[in-house]
Design a protein around this motif. Structure first.
Motif: not given
Length: 332
Positions: A231-235, A238-240, A129-133
């Motif tokens: 951290f989850s909200h920040s990610a 940030a578009g992750f 899943h390369p789209e997942a960060d």
């Protein structure tokens, strides 16, 4: 002491890790919980079916027991030990990130027990899943300490009145319940998790080129309540992309020690929620001030009820302490 324990577990101290450059760094921040390291996190890392990983232990203990535990595992795990320059979950994790060079980073708590496929499942998810960060595990044991009996019924009614939306744990949507009360539906894709628990949180290394863990959440102690929500909200902002790993749950054993006192826990509930809301939610949706203020009123009311029922002042004192800190932060 820990050498003998390890010999009983493995029968020997032979190396079980790959000599190749590691693909995953498993980071454990700990403080004064050597037994948890031995019984849960490090022990479960020994049985992984994927061995191309390293372990980074960042220790803020007041004694050498955690160091002794790590030395006992040194020959069986590709393990690096660092003494933390400052105690605190988010501070220790940020310090450990400076030592990471692998493409994937997995943060677990010292009282987390991984199943044997945990790391290989993470690697599989990242490769396919390369789209997942950012990746998360389902965790058993997170809600074992809920109140039962009269207080349990009171809390359920209270949540319906003050927090409106039930927590959907399967998809791990952030709702208005408890610390995870700030929805990001305008950012998150349909069925995408909006909150990944810090007890089993992984991400690609490049995520941490932009994001770090928030140290302001350590104001009332190193436990940093809500650091995973922040951290989850920040990610997300940030578009992750966040995703849950299709895997059996990892287990949280809730080891004794390292938690906040009752006063500071209640203060953190109020203060840290404000920080999350003010930094990440308010700039995006200013109308959310109304449910936020209502939920803070609910916190104080709940603390007052707990104080009266338990005849202990810690709840209301901590709640008021958090409110005062919130107004002080706003003025600054």
């Amino acid at each position: 002491m820990f050498d003998e324990h390890l010999k009983r577990e493995r029968g020997c101290l032979g190396k079980s890790y790959s000599t190749l450059a590691p693909k995953v760094s498993v980071v454990i921040a700990t403080k004064d919980r050597a037994e948890a390291l031995v019984e849960y996190s490090l022990k479960s890392l020994l049985i992984q079916d994927f061995n191309n990983f390293e372990v980074i232990v960042c220790d803020a203990s007041d004694n050498d027991l955690s160091l002794e535990a790590c030395l006992a595992y040194k020959e069986s795990l590709n393990l690096r030990y660092f003494k933390a320059p400052k105690p605190g979950l988010t501070s220790q994790r940020n310090f450990a990130l400076e030592k990471v060079e692998t493409e994937l980073v997995l943060f677990i708590d010292d009282d987390i027990e991984l199943h044997k496929n945990a790391i290989s499942d993470l690697v599989y998810a990242a490769d396919n899943h390369p789209e997942a960060d950012v990746f998360g595990y389902r965790i058993e044991g997170e809600r074992e300490c809920q109140d039962n009996g009269l207080m349990g019924y009171f809390n359920k009614i209270f949540d319906l009145v003050f927090y409106f939306v039930p927590l959907r744990r399967k998809q791990r949507f952030v709702s208005i319940v408890a610390i995870n009360r700030f929805p990001q539906k305008e950012i998150a894709k349909e069925e995408q998790p909006q909150w990944i628990s810090g007890g089993g949180l992984a991400a690609r290394r490049q995520v941490f080129d932009q994001l770090k863990f928030s140290v302001i959440l350590e104001k009332f102690g190193g436990y940093a309540l809500g650091e995973d929500v922040y951290f989850s909200h920040s990610a997300l902002q940030a578009g992750f992309n966040l995703t849950m790993i299709e895997s059996e749950p990892i287990v949280h054993h809730a080891a004794i020690g390292g938690r906040l006192t009752s006063v500071n826990h209640q203060a953190s509930l109020t203060f840290n929620r404000f920080v999350i809301w003010y930094d990440l939610i308010y700039p995006k949706n200013r109308l959310f001030i109304f449910p936020f203020v209502w939920s803070i009123i609910g916190d104080v009311f709940k603390a007052l009820i707990n104080t009266l029922l338990n005849l202990r002042l810690e709840y209301i004192v901590g709640s008021l302490k958090g409110v005062v800190a919130t107004f002080s932060l706003k003025k600054n």
